[in-house]
Write an enzyme that holds these catalytic residues in place. Sequence first.
Site, PDB file in Angstrom:
ATOM      1  CB  CYS A  10      -0.813   0.111   1.356  1.00  0.00           C
ATOM      2  SG  CYS A  10      -0.319  -0.151   2.717  1.00  0.00           S
ATOM      3  CG  HIS A  27      -4.469   0.781   4.123  1.00  0.00           C
ATOM      4  ND1 HIS A  27      -3.606   0.176   3.263  1.00  0.00           N
ATOM      5  CD2 HIS A  27      -5.514   1.134   3.568  1.00  0.00           C
ATOM      6  CE1 HIS A  27      -4.241  -0.362   2.339  1.00  0.00           C
ATOM      7  NE2 HIS A  27      -5.297   0.469   2.416  1.00  0.00           N
ATOM      8  CG  ASN A  60      -8.454   0.699  -0.141  1.00  0.00           C
ATOM      9  OD1 ASN A  60      -7.079   0.602   0.085  1.00  0.00           O
ATOM     10  ND2 ASN A  60      -9.084  -0.211   0.797  1.00  0.00           N
TER      11      ASN A  60
END
Length: 343
Positions: A109, A280, A300
């Site tokens: 990520c 994240h 995302n």
Amino acid sequence: MKVILCLALVAVSYALPSAKYHPLSDEFIDAINSKQSSWTAGRNFHVNTSVEMLRGLVGLKPTPVRTFPVRGHLVSPRETIPDFFDAREQWPDCPSIKEIRDQADCGSCWAFGAVEAMSDRICIHSKGAKKVSVSAEDLLSCCTNCGDGCDGGYLEPSWKYWVKHGITTGGLYGESEGCKAYSLVPCAHHVEDSARPACSGDPGTPACVKQCDDNTRSYESELTFGRADSLYYVPDDAKQIQVEIMTNGPVEAAFMVHEDFLHYKSGVYVNVEGKELGGHAIKILGWGEEEGLPYWLVANSWNSDWGDEGYFKILRGVDHVGIESDVVSALPKLLAVRDNAVL
């Protein structure tokens, strides 16, 4: 007054103890929906998905020491910030802003949030003349100072690497445009998806290969760079982040993922249940208000079949789960732009 009451309720719910249910059980999903009404939880992951694999999706490591300066904007008290802003609508000729990527079952990520914002800013600051996808594969596999590849990385080194070494172009798995496409196969961690292979949970970081997938392309000629004088954190202030996005484009940010976030489907996310899974990194591209709650619009990197077609909204203005504390960015290094062409 409605917003203040909502925020007070959020502060109470955020302090609730961890759930006593399995994090992927129907009972856990029901508990989430029973404790709040600002967002809807539903099944995104198969009930048999391992917790280890889920932890692997949130691969951001905490920055030991910050080295970037904090750089804010001079905001006049009279400056008007719109109630709603969506970078996809503001810069419709920049296709990267609309793209939802898939990190597969790799804790990359940190790389995805960075290259997504870099891609957007190259297009925005070239006035649409240069439309590229910066390669997550190149950053993930070749930045040795960024962390541990698929086992997680840091925010700052990604942007430093872009400035010092450059990152070549490349997009999603299987794409032929650009130099280095993402080599990890999208996997079926989402319950409705049967066309993809099952996630292994341990894909291994790809080897650093400084050449293009297509040998007719030159790795060096496809490199993109950031400006050395433009590495910075945005102040952890909602208005400053808004002005930064309006002025320079989407930003990479980070937050702490709790187990309830896995089940996000729609609405404005607030944490009400579950244990922490880890940090994240994502891309913030806009903001708005829904049912009295101010939110950030976020992309995302868990594919478009997660959440709201790959996007989610999260409470804005109170640094909820740290979403406003680590906003980092830089400007692209471009030659002069004239007559809609990069010279």
